[in-house]
Design an enzyme around this catalytic site. Structure first.
Site, PDB file in Angstrom:
ATOM      1  N   LYS A  12       0.839  -1.209   0.000  1.00  0.00           N
ATOM      2  CA  LYS A  12       0.000   0.000   0.000  1.00  0.00           C
ATOM      3  C   LYS A  12       0.872   1.257   0.000  1.00  0.00           C
ATOM      4  O   LYS A  12       0.662   2.188  -0.772  1.00  0.00           O
ATOM      5  CB  LYS A  12      -0.928   0.022   1.208  1.00  0.00           C
ATOM      6  N   ASN A  13       1.902   1.279   0.865  1.00  0.00           N
ATOM      7  CA  ASN A  13       2.697   2.500   1.038  1.00  0.00           C
ATOM      8  C   ASN A  13       3.686   2.770  -0.088  1.00  0.00           C
ATOM      9  O   ASN A  13       4.340   3.803  -0.092  1.00  0.00           O
ATOM     10  CB  ASN A  13       3.399   2.474   2.398  1.00  0.00           C
ATOM     11  N   CYS A  22      -4.805  13.387  13.288  1.00  0.00           N
ATOM     12  CA  CYS A  22      -4.692  11.942  13.053  1.00  0.00           C
ATOM     13  C   CYS A  22      -4.618  11.232  14.398  1.00  0.00           C
ATOM     14  O   CYS A  22      -3.929  11.704  15.302  1.00  0.00           O
ATOM     15  CB  CYS A  22      -3.432  11.646  12.243  1.00  0.00           C
ATOM     16  N   ARG A  66       1.023  14.928  13.276  1.00  0.00           N
ATOM     17  CA  ARG A  66       1.615  14.664  11.955  1.00  0.00           C
ATOM     18  C   ARG A  66       1.678  15.939  11.132  1.00  0.00           C
ATOM     19  O   ARG A  66       0.968  16.092  10.129  1.00  0.00           O
ATOM     20  CB  ARG A  66       0.834  13.575  11.227  1.00  0.00           C
ATOM     21  N   PRO A  67       2.585  16.867  11.506  1.00  0.00           N
ATOM     22  CA  PRO A  67       2.683  18.113  10.741  1.00  0.00           C
ATOM     23  C   PRO A  67       3.224  17.856   9.333  1.00  0.00           C
ATOM     24  O   PRO A  67       3.682  16.751   9.038  1.00  0.00           O
ATOM     25  CB  PRO A  67       3.693  18.922  11.565  1.00  0.00           C
ATOM     26  N   VAL A  68       3.187  18.853   8.449  1.00  0.00           N
ATOM     27  CA  VAL A  68       3.739  18.724   7.096  1.00  0.00           C
ATOM     28  C   VAL A  68       4.836  19.762   6.845  1.00  0.00           C
ATOM     29  O   VAL A  68       5.180  20.057   5.697  1.00  0.00           O
ATOM     30  CB  VAL A  68       2.622  18.829   6.025  1.00  0.00           C
ATOM     31  N   ASP A  77       5.000   0.806  12.101  1.00  0.00           N
ATOM     32  CA  ASP A  77       3.774   0.167  11.608  1.00  0.00           C
ATOM     33  C   ASP A  77       3.642  -1.281  12.054  1.00  0.00           C
ATOM     34  O   ASP A  77       2.637  -1.934  11.741  1.00  0.00           O
ATOM     35  CB  ASP A  77       3.717   0.238  10.071  1.00  0.00           C
ATOM     36  N   ILE A 106       8.665   7.334  16.804  1.00  0.00           N
ATOM     37  CA  ILE A 106       8.177   8.056  15.616  1.00  0.00           C
ATOM     38  C   ILE A 106       6.771   8.604  15.867  1.00  0.00           C
ATOM     39  O   ILE A 106       6.481   9.761  15.586  1.00  0.00           O
ATOM     40  CB  ILE A 106       8.223   7.137  14.393  1.00  0.00           C
ATOM     41  N   ARG A 132      -8.539  -0.270   4.958  1.00  0.00           N
ATOM     42  CA  ARG A 132      -7.729   0.781   4.342  1.00  0.00           C
ATOM     43  C   ARG A 132      -6.397   0.251   3.828  1.00  0.00           C
ATOM     44  O   ARG A 132      -5.815   0.794   2.899  1.00  0.00           O
ATOM     45  CB  ARG A 132      -7.407   1.871   5.362  1.00  0.00           C
TER      46      ARG A 132
END
Ligand code: EPZ
Length: 424
Positions: free
Chosen positions: A22-23, A115, A120-122, A311, A333, A403
């Site tokens: 998926k990723n 989230c 989870r900044p960008v 994950d 993380i 998902r």
């Protein structure tokens, strides 16, 4: 609002195929926007996140056809405005920014919201894109991006407070492939999915070196052409089933085909350290996992690749919850990524979470209870706990697992689990 009823205590056996990652699929689908020619992508998993990305590409004007795992994309006529209604459904939509800026010199994408797995900044995405000439206007929850003088290569360090960023590295790499001059990304993410994206871009004619290391160099080119690409196996899906094997398989174990041994090193090492049996075939494309005779607890500290993947920490907490002794899981993380622990405590697990660390004291057996999935990997952990629990566990909000896991209930049924999906 489907739910899953899992009847615990049935030994798993047999084998399944692992799907494409998926990723890797999400940024690679977005990267198809970089050319006006046809792109064929194989082994795209049928999960809701890839379906969202396909909807976003269509909304941007791309022609997209899908037949089972193969997707054809043609982005001859696209626009720069990604609709909020679609983008808000999936954070990873943010990786259309780089390709749109590179191809059209502008992009309009909404700022991702909150989230459940944590902050989870960008900021690192924006730092990278600004460094090569992007101007960004924030208005009404949208990022209006332009490149008044075009994109020009630069040297950028993308290290953040919790280390490198995967999608931030992807976005900058995708923007830089059509920029003037050379871009150097320092502290780049080195995940196998970043390497798969780089290989896809190279297949389109991009000039990239160093993918898989912390220093990636991209020499901009005039134009990219169409290509065909097969997505790498999903190492997180494989890791999840490996833990299922250690927790619930019979003596023969379960076998996973279509995996990549090299991508599974941290998970393999931890399972062996915890006393379980892991056997790869010579080609490193299949693995058999069986419960160990003397399982024991262990300590996990998550880290960027090639460290232990965040994950996979929830799934290991399911294993350790029924492993005698004390285990510790620290997520460096996403320090808040422990939503599954409270739900597992409802099943009788003994877990204390504090300040980004879970201390787990193993119990003999969990017992069934209705539980609530909160995010993708947390829901996988609840399914694993339910496989070995006493009684029938009801897992609600199954859409979280859909998902990122392709037909997980069918695959578990193939391995001999007893469960049913209930539509509501
Ligand atoms: C990718 O998310 C994965 N998602 C995540 O998998 C995975 O957990 C994560 O990488 C880490 O491995 C996809 O590939 C679609 P990051 P990404 O940017 O790229 C901080 C799953 O379960 N950060 O590498 O969004 C951030 O808060 C999903 O499949 C900044 O500070 O993660 C985090 O602490 C969940 N500023 C750390 O960096 C930024 O601009 C790593 O995040 C960006 C990130």
């Amino acid at each position: 609002m489907d739910k899953l009823i899992v009847h615990g205590g049935h030994k798993l056996s047999g084998s399944v195929n692992i799907s494409g990652a998926k990723n890797a699929s999400l940024p690679i689908l977005a990267a198809a926007l970089l050319t006006e020619e046809d792109v064929i992508i194989r082994r795209v998993p049928d999960v809701s996140d890839t379906n969202y990305m396909i909807q976003i590409l269509s909304a941007l004007g791309a022609e997209v056809e899908r037949s089972s795992g193969t997707v054809r994309v043609n982005s001859a006529n696209i626009t720069h405005d990604a609709p909020y209604e679609l983008v808000r459904k999936m954070r990873a939509s943010i990786c259309v920014m780089g390709p749109l800026l590179a191809r059209l010199g502008k992009a309009r994408v909404s700022l991702p919201g909150g989230c459940v797995i944590g902050d989870r900044p960008v900021d690192l995405h924006l730092k990278g894109l600004k460094a090569i000439g992007t101007e960004i206007d924030m208005e009404g929850g949208n990022m209006d991006m332009t490149t008044p003088n075009g994109l020009t290569g630069a040297e950028v360090d993308l290290r953040g407070k919790n280390g490198p960023t995967v999608l931030g590295t992807d976005n900058l790499m995708m923007a830089a492939v059509l920029a003037k001059g050379t871009t150097v990304i320092e502290s780049a993410a080195a995940e196998p999915e970043v390497v798969d994206l780089a290989n896809f871009l190279i297949g389109m004619g991009a000039k990239i070196s160093g993918a898989g290391t912390s220093r990636i160099t991209i020499e901009g080119v005039e134009k990219l052409h169409g290509t065909e690409h097969t997505i790498i196996p999903d190492r997180i899906e494989a890791g999840t089933f490996m833990v299922a094997g250690a927790m619930a398989a019979g003596e023969e174990g379960i076998t996973l085909h279509r995996i990549c041994k090299e991508h599974l090193v941290p998970v393999t090492e931890k399972l062996i350290e915890a006393g379980h049996q892991v056997q790869f075939n010579d080609a490193g494309t299949s693995v058999t996992v069986a419960p160990g005779k003397h399982p024991q607890g262990a300590k996990i500290i998550t880290a960027p690749h090639p460290g232990f993947p965040t994950d996979m920490q929830a799934q290991f907490s399911s294993l350790f919850a029924v492993t005698k002794g004390i285990s510790v899981i620290e997520d460096t993380i996403f320090p808040q990524r422990f939503m599954h622990c409270a739900e597992m405590s409802r099943m009788g697990a003994n877990i204390k979470v504090d300040n980004g660390t879970a201390v787990i004291e193993g119990v003999e057996k969990l017992s069934a209870a209705p539980v609530m999935a909160s995010d993708l990997r947390a829901s996988a952990a609840l399914v694993l706990s339910a496989l070995t629990a006493e009684g029938s566990t009801e897992i609600n909000r199954l859409y979280h697992i859909d998902r990122g896991y392709e037909h997980i209930d069918e695959k578990l049924l193939t391995l001999g689990a007893r469960l049913e999906r209930v539509r509501e």
